[in-house]
Design a protein around this motif. Structure first.
Motif, PDB file in Angstrom:
ATOM      1  N   ARG A  78       0.859  -1.176   0.000  1.00 44.47           N
ATOM      2  CA  ARG A  78       0.000   0.000   0.000  1.00 44.47           C
ATOM      3  C   ARG A  78       0.897   1.227   0.000  1.00 44.47           C
ATOM      4  O   ARG A  78       1.939   1.247   0.643  1.00 44.47           O
ATOM      5  CB  ARG A  78      -0.900   0.043   1.238  1.00 44.47           C
ATOM      6  CG  ARG A  78      -1.757  -1.190   1.435  1.00 44.47           C
ATOM      7  CD  ARG A  78      -3.026  -1.177   0.618  1.00 44.47           C
ATOM      8  NE  ARG A  78      -2.774  -1.653  -0.723  1.00 44.47           N
ATOM      9  CZ  ARG A  78      -3.665  -1.687  -1.702  1.00 44.47           C
ATOM     10  NH1 ARG A  78      -4.873  -1.246  -1.520  1.00 44.47           N
ATOM     11  NH2 ARG A  78      -3.375  -2.147  -2.877  1.00 44.47           N
ATOM     12  N   VAL A  79       0.489   2.259  -0.714  1.00 46.25           N
ATOM     13  CA  VAL A  79       1.234   3.514  -0.753  1.00 46.25           C
ATOM     14  C   VAL A  79       0.326   4.594  -0.175  1.00 46.25           C
ATOM     15  O   VAL A  79      -0.804   4.767  -0.625  1.00 46.25           O
ATOM     16  CB  VAL A  79       1.651   3.890  -2.194  1.00 46.25           C
ATOM     17  CG1 VAL A  79       2.388   5.227  -2.198  1.00 46.25           C
ATOM     18  CG2 VAL A  79       2.496   2.799  -2.814  1.00 46.25           C
ATOM     19  N   TYR A  80       0.830   5.274   0.845  1.00 51.22           N
ATOM     20  CA  TYR A  80       0.099   6.366   1.476  1.00 51.22           C
ATOM     21  C   TYR A  80       0.793   7.673   1.128  1.00 51.22           C
ATOM     22  O   TYR A  80       2.010   7.753   1.144  1.00 51.22           O
ATOM     23  CB  TYR A  80       0.081   6.202   2.996  1.00 51.22           C
ATOM     24  CG  TYR A  80      -0.616   4.952   3.461  1.00 51.22           C
ATOM     25  CD1 TYR A  80      -1.977   4.960   3.733  1.00 51.22           C
ATOM     26  CD2 TYR A  80       0.090   3.771   3.629  1.00 51.22           C
ATOM     27  CE1 TYR A  80      -2.625   3.813   4.168  1.00 51.22           C
ATOM     28  CE2 TYR A  80      -0.544   2.616   4.055  1.00 51.22           C
ATOM     29  CZ  TYR A  80      -1.895   2.646   4.328  1.00 51.22           C
ATOM     30  OH  TYR A  80      -2.525   1.503   4.741  1.00 51.22           O
ATOM     31  N   ARG A  81      -0.009   8.689   0.804  1.00 56.21           N
ATOM     32  CA  ARG A  81       0.541  10.026   0.552  1.00 56.21           C
ATOM     33  C   ARG A  81       0.222  10.881   1.769  1.00 56.21           C
ATOM     34  O   ARG A  81      -0.929  11.023   2.157  1.00 56.21           O
ATOM     35  CB  ARG A  81      -0.058  10.650  -0.695  1.00 56.21           C
ATOM     36  CG  ARG A  81       0.521  12.044  -0.962  1.00 56.21           C
ATOM     37  CD  ARG A  81      -0.016  12.673  -2.235  1.00 56.21           C
ATOM     38  NE  ARG A  81      -1.451  12.842  -2.153  1.00 56.21           N
ATOM     39  CZ  ARG A  81      -2.284  12.580  -3.164  1.00 56.21           C
ATOM     40  NH1 ARG A  81      -1.832  12.136  -4.315  1.00 56.21           N
ATOM     41  NH2 ARG A  81      -3.580  12.758  -3.010  1.00 56.21           N
ATOM     42  N   PHE A  82       1.240  11.456   2.357  1.00 57.10           N
ATOM     43  CA  PHE A  82       1.113  12.301   3.536  1.00 57.10           C
ATOM     44  C   PHE A  82       1.422  13.718   3.088  1.00 57.10           C
ATOM     45  O   PHE A  82       2.521  13.998   2.605  1.00 57.10           O
ATOM     46  CB  PHE A  82       2.098  11.803   4.604  1.00 57.10           C
ATOM     47  CG  PHE A  82       2.108  12.586   5.860  1.00 57.10           C
ATOM     48  CD1 PHE A  82       0.954  12.833   6.567  1.00 57.10           C
ATOM     49  CD2 PHE A  82       3.308  13.068   6.355  1.00 57.10           C
ATOM     50  CE1 PHE A  82       0.976  13.548   7.750  1.00 57.10           C
ATOM     51  CE2 PHE A  82       3.345  13.781   7.538  1.00 57.10           C
ATOM     52  CZ  PHE A  82       2.177  14.018   8.233  1.00 57.10           C
ATOM     53  N   THR A  83       0.434  14.615   3.188  1.00 60.64           N
ATOM     54  CA  THR A  83       0.596  15.991   2.736  1.00 60.64           C
ATOM     55  C   THR A  83       0.458  16.930   3.927  1.00 60.64           C
ATOM     56  O   THR A  83      -0.522  16.847   4.658  1.00 60.64           O
ATOM     57  CB  THR A  83      -0.478  16.358   1.683  1.00 60.64           C
ATOM     58  OG1 THR A  83      -0.436  15.414   0.629  1.00 60.64           O
ATOM     59  CG2 THR A  83      -0.241  17.753   1.133  1.00 60.64           C
ATOM     60  N   VAL A  84       1.433  17.820   4.113  1.00 63.48           N
ATOM     61  CA  VAL A  84       1.377  18.819   5.180  1.00 63.48           C
ATOM     62  C   VAL A  84       1.382  20.194   4.513  1.00 63.48           C
ATOM     63  O   VAL A  84       2.234  20.487   3.692  1.00 63.48           O
ATOM     64  CB  VAL A  84       2.585  18.692   6.138  1.00 63.48           C
ATOM     65  CG1 VAL A  84       2.556  19.808   7.175  1.00 63.48           C
ATOM     66  CG2 VAL A  84       2.601  17.329   6.800  1.00 63.48           C
ATOM     67  N   THR A  85       0.391  21.009   4.877  1.00 61.24           N
ATOM     68  CA  THR A  85       0.328  22.389   4.408  1.00 61.24           C
ATOM     69  C   THR A  85       0.638  23.287   5.592  1.00 61.24           C
ATOM     70  O   THR A  85      -0.060  23.245   6.599  1.00 61.24           O
ATOM     71  CB  THR A  85      -1.072  22.719   3.845  1.00 61.24           C
ATOM     72  OG1 THR A  85      -1.409  21.761   2.841  1.00 61.24           O
ATOM     73  CG2 THR A  85      -1.102  24.121   3.258  1.00 61.24           C
ATOM     74  N   ASP A  86       1.704  24.087   5.485  1.00 62.96           N
ATOM     75  CA  ASP A  86       2.084  24.929   6.626  1.00 62.96           C
ATOM     76  C   ASP A  86       1.281  26.228   6.634  1.00 62.96           C
ATOM     77  O   ASP A  86       0.448  26.467   5.765  1.00 62.96           O
ATOM     78  CB  ASP A  86       3.588  25.170   6.666  1.00 62.96           C
ATOM     79  CG  ASP A  86       4.103  26.028   5.538  1.00 62.96           C
ATOM     80  OD1 ASP A  86       3.305  26.739   4.887  1.00 62.96           O
ATOM     81  OD2 ASP A  86       5.326  26.001   5.299  1.00 62.96           O
TER      82      ASP A  86
END
Length: 116
Positions: A78-86
């Protein structure tokens, strides 16, 4: 890092991250699939404790179609995309690959009441 918890017939995912410099961020975690991404966590009002953020996904039922891969016998990736917007609006994306060997999937299925 992610942690998977199987509670009876439900699965939830816990996620945490930390920053060297504190700032308000908006963490967002999605599992990438062959079709559209499935949102697991989208924290619009994150709280940092000692520069560390943590959240849990909603509990999903064992029969949820997003977990059909857990019902197969072979190893799954499984591939998870982790996105953080500052706070300034800058986005950082990371891909997190997780391998689920069949013995792990077998334990998940047993907790969900399956016999294989």
């Amino acid at each position: 890092p992610a942690e998977h918890r199987s509670e009876g017939k439900f699965l939830s995912i816990s996620l945490h991250c930390s920053r060297r410099r504190p700032s308000k961020t908006r963490p967002n975690r999605r599992r990438l699939r062959e079709a559209a991404a499935f949102p697991l966590i989208d924290d619009v009002t994150p709280k940092l404790t000692g520069n560390r953020w943590q959240a849990d996904s909603a509990k999903l039922k064992a029969g949820d179609p997003h977990f059909a891969w857990a019902m197969t016998i072979q190893t799954s990736m499984r591939v998870y995309r982790f996105t953080v917007t500052d706070a300034a609006g800058a986005r950082t994306e990371m891909l997190h690959v997780v391998g689920y060997p069949d013995f792990i999937k077998s334990m998940m299925r047993k907790k969900w009441g399956e016999k294989y």
